[in-house]
Design a protein around this motif. Structure first.
Motif, PDB file in Angstrom:
ATOM      1  N   ARG A 144       8.422  -0.825  15.910  1.00 24.46           N
ATOM      2  CA  ARG A 144       9.648  -1.570  15.585  1.00 24.46           C
ATOM      3  C   ARG A 144      10.525  -0.861  14.564  1.00 24.46           C
ATOM      4  O   ARG A 144      11.735  -0.996  14.592  1.00 24.46           O
ATOM      5  CB  ARG A 144       9.278  -2.960  15.077  1.00 24.46           C
ATOM      6  N   ILE A 145       9.907  -0.119  13.639  1.00 24.39           N
ATOM      7  CA  ILE A 145      10.657   0.623  12.608  1.00 24.39           C
ATOM      8  C   ILE A 145      10.090   2.037  12.585  1.00 24.39           C
ATOM      9  O   ILE A 145       9.220   2.363  11.774  1.00 24.39           O
ATOM     10  CB  ILE A 145      10.526  -0.038  11.216  1.00 24.39           C
ATOM     11  N   PRO A 146      10.549   2.898  13.495  1.00 26.63           N
ATOM     12  CA  PRO A 146       9.963   4.235  13.624  1.00 26.63           C
ATOM     13  C   PRO A 146      10.071   5.103  12.365  1.00 26.63           C
ATOM     14  O   PRO A 146       9.322   6.058  12.208  1.00 26.63           O
ATOM     15  CB  PRO A 146      10.751   4.873  14.776  1.00 26.63           C
ATOM     16  N   GLN A 147      10.974   4.761  11.459  1.00 26.54           N
ATOM     17  CA  GLN A 147      11.144   5.551  10.245  1.00 26.54           C
ATOM     18  C   GLN A 147       9.972   5.408   9.282  1.00 26.54           C
ATOM     19  O   GLN A 147       9.803   6.228   8.387  1.00 26.54           O
ATOM     20  CB  GLN A 147      12.439   5.159   9.505  1.00 26.54           C
ATOM     21  N   ILE A 148       9.161   4.368   9.431  1.00 25.62           N
ATOM     22  CA  ILE A 148       7.996   4.191   8.562  1.00 25.62           C
ATOM     23  C   ILE A 148       6.953   5.235   8.955  1.00 25.62           C
ATOM     24  O   ILE A 148       6.462   5.247  10.072  1.00 25.62           O
ATOM     25  CB  ILE A 148       7.415   2.774   8.643  1.00 25.62           C
ATOM     26  N   LYS A 149       6.641   6.111   8.025  1.00 22.08           N
ATOM     27  CA  LYS A 149       5.718   7.222   8.291  1.00 22.08           C
ATOM     28  C   LYS A 149       4.302   6.946   7.809  1.00 22.08           C
ATOM     29  O   LYS A 149       3.351   7.489   8.347  1.00 22.08           O
ATOM     30  CB  LYS A 149       6.228   8.513   7.627  1.00 22.08           C
ATOM     31  N   ASP A 150       4.159   6.110   6.786  1.00 19.97           N
ATOM     32  CA  ASP A 150       2.845   5.880   6.191  1.00 19.97           C
ATOM     33  C   ASP A 150       2.666   4.394   5.898  1.00 19.97           C
ATOM     34  O   ASP A 150       3.444   3.815   5.147  1.00 19.97           O
ATOM     35  CB  ASP A 150       2.715   6.706   4.903  1.00 19.97           C
ATOM     36  N   VAL A 151       1.663   3.782   6.508  1.00 16.40           N
ATOM     37  CA  VAL A 151       1.304   2.389   6.224  1.00 16.40           C
ATOM     38  C   VAL A 151       0.023   2.443   5.416  1.00 16.40           C
ATOM     39  O   VAL A 151      -0.990   2.982   5.863  1.00 16.40           O
ATOM     40  CB  VAL A 151       1.114   1.577   7.521  1.00 16.40           C
ATOM     41  N   VAL A 152       0.088   1.904   4.197  1.00 11.40           N
ATOM     42  CA  VAL A 152      -1.015   2.037   3.248  1.00 11.40           C
ATOM     43  C   VAL A 152      -1.581   0.663   2.916  1.00 11.40           C
ATOM     44  O   VAL A 152      -0.863  -0.245   2.512  1.00 11.40           O
ATOM     45  CB  VAL A 152      -0.540   2.735   1.952  1.00 11.40           C
ATOM     46  N   GLU A 153      -2.882   0.540   3.091  1.00  6.28           N
ATOM     47  CA  GLU A 153      -3.613  -0.666   2.707  1.00  6.28           C
ATOM     48  C   GLU A 153      -4.121  -0.450   1.288  1.00  6.28           C
ATOM     49  O   GLU A 153      -4.910   0.454   1.027  1.00  6.28           O
ATOM     50  CB  GLU A 153      -4.778  -0.874   3.665  1.00  6.28           C
ATOM     51  N   ILE A 154      -3.652  -1.257   0.354  1.00  6.75           N
ATOM     52  CA  ILE A 154      -4.082  -1.156  -1.037  1.00  6.75           C
ATOM     53  C   ILE A 154      -5.369  -1.960  -1.194  1.00  6.75           C
ATOM     54  O   ILE A 154      -5.407  -3.165  -0.914  1.00  6.75           O
ATOM     55  CB  ILE A 154      -2.999  -1.702  -2.004  1.00  6.75           C
ATOM     56  N   ILE A 155      -6.419  -1.280  -1.601  1.00  6.58           N
ATOM     57  CA  ILE A 155      -7.710  -1.924  -1.787  1.00  6.58           C
ATOM     58  C   ILE A 155      -8.186  -1.721  -3.223  1.00  6.58           C
ATOM     59  O   ILE A 155      -7.598  -0.942  -3.969  1.00  6.58           O
ATOM     60  CB  ILE A 155      -8.765  -1.377  -0.781  1.00  6.58           C
ATOM     61  N   ARG A 156      -9.235  -2.412  -3.577  1.00  6.23           N
ATOM     62  CA  ARG A 156      -9.748  -2.358  -4.951  1.00  6.23           C
ATOM     63  C   ARG A 156     -10.068  -0.935  -5.388  1.00  6.23           C
ATOM     64  O   ARG A 156      -9.787  -0.538  -6.508  1.00  6.23           O
ATOM     65  CB  ARG A 156     -10.980  -3.234  -5.068  1.00  6.23           C
ATOM     66  N   ASP A 157     -10.641  -0.130  -4.497  1.00  5.45           N
ATOM     67  CA  ASP A 157     -11.076   1.209  -4.842  1.00  5.45           C
ATOM     68  C   ASP A 157     -10.054   2.293  -4.544  1.00  5.45           C
ATOM     69  O   ASP A 157     -10.385   3.483  -4.572  1.00  5.45           O
ATOM     70  CB  ASP A 157     -12.371   1.542  -4.105  1.00  5.45           C
ATOM     71  N   GLY A 158      -8.840   1.928  -4.205  1.00  5.22           N
ATOM     72  CA  GLY A 158      -7.821   2.936  -3.907  1.00  5.22           C
ATOM     73  C   GLY A 158      -6.921   2.481  -2.784  1.00  5.22           C
ATOM     74  O   GLY A 158      -6.356   1.410  -2.820  1.00  5.22           O
ATOM     75  N   GLU A 159      -6.808   3.339  -1.757  1.00  3.40           N
ATOM     76  CA  GLU A 159      -5.933   3.003  -0.641  1.00  3.40           C
ATOM     77  C   GLU A 159      -6.432   3.640   0.647  1.00  3.40           C
ATOM     78  O   GLU A 159      -7.099   4.674   0.624  1.00  3.40           O
ATOM     79  CB  GLU A 159      -4.499   3.431  -0.933  1.00  3.40           C
ATOM     80  N   ASN A 160      -6.115   2.985   1.753  1.00  8.69           N
ATOM     81  CA  ASN A 160      -6.420   3.499   3.090  1.00  8.69           C
ATOM     82  C   ASN A 160      -5.104   3.738   3.804  1.00  8.69           C
ATOM     83  O   ASN A 160      -4.229   2.868   3.817  1.00  8.69           O
ATOM     84  CB  ASN A 160      -7.253   2.491   3.903  1.00  8.69           C
ATOM     85  N   HIS A 161      -4.974   4.903   4.414  1.00  2.00           N
ATOM     86  CA  HIS A 161      -3.766   5.261   5.132  1.00  2.00           C
ATOM     87  C   HIS A 161      -3.974   5.004   6.626  1.00  2.00           C
ATOM     88  O   HIS A 161      -5.000   5.369   7.179  1.00  2.00           O
ATOM     89  CB  HIS A 161      -3.401   6.733   4.892  1.00  2.00           C
ATOM     90  N   HIS A 162      -2.976   4.392   7.237  1.00  2.00           N
ATOM     91  CA  HIS A 162      -3.064   4.057   8.669  1.00  2.00           C
ATOM     92  C   HIS A 162      -1.871   4.648   9.397  1.00  2.00           C
ATOM     93  O   HIS A 162      -0.853   4.886   8.892  1.00  2.00           O
ATOM     94  CB  HIS A 162      -3.090   2.550   8.868  1.00  2.00           C
TER      95      HIS A 162
END
Length: 137
Positions: free
Chosen positions: A119-137
């Motif tokens: 839907r928004i192709p300009q988004i390059k990095d979706v990041v899940e913020i978790i307690r121990d850091g982050e996960n990139h999707h």
């Protein structure tokens, strides 16, 4: 000027589809904003592409199944704050902190990332913020 050129190139690319939305300016929606504590009348701006797409996602059948299995309260169904504690867009990076009830849902962020990029192709990095850091999707 470089941002305008990049936007023009993105719009002209074959990846740009009829249902693609423009990328918002950088923002941060805090937990108190999403929950209504900061202002009872606050909600993502209608002009926010990210707000529109996240709302579509949290109102989907898939999200309803997540809400049901995770025992999310009925008043939080179909609401961004029902799934996320905070949302932050920095350039083309979207950071989302899931509510505790929605943490560790297998495939949730992969599915969300795929939907957001469609839907928004300009988004390059979706990041899940978790307690121990982050996960990139």
């Amino acid at each position: 000027a470089a941002a305008a050129e990049a936007a023009a190139a993105e719009a002209a690319s074959p990846a740009a589809t009829a249902n693609a939305l423009p990328l918002d300016s950088s923002f941060r929606w805090t937990a108190s904003m999403l929950s209504g504590e900061a202002n009872c009348a606050w909600s993502p701006p209608l002009s926010s592409s990210v707000g529109v797409v996240l709302t579509e996602f949290v109102q989907s059948d898939y999200a309803r199944a997540v809400f049901n299995t995770r025992r999310v309260g009925g008043s939080d169904y179909g609401q961004i704050h029902g799934m996320f504690d905070s949302v932050r867009l920095v350039g083309t990076r979207l950071e989302l902190k899931p509510r505790q009830a929605c943490e560790n849902v297998e495939g949730l962020f992969d599915r969300l990332a795929k939907y957001l990029r469609a839907r928004i192709p300009q988004i390059k990095d979706v990041v899940e913020i978790i307690r121990d850091g982050e996960n990139h999707h």
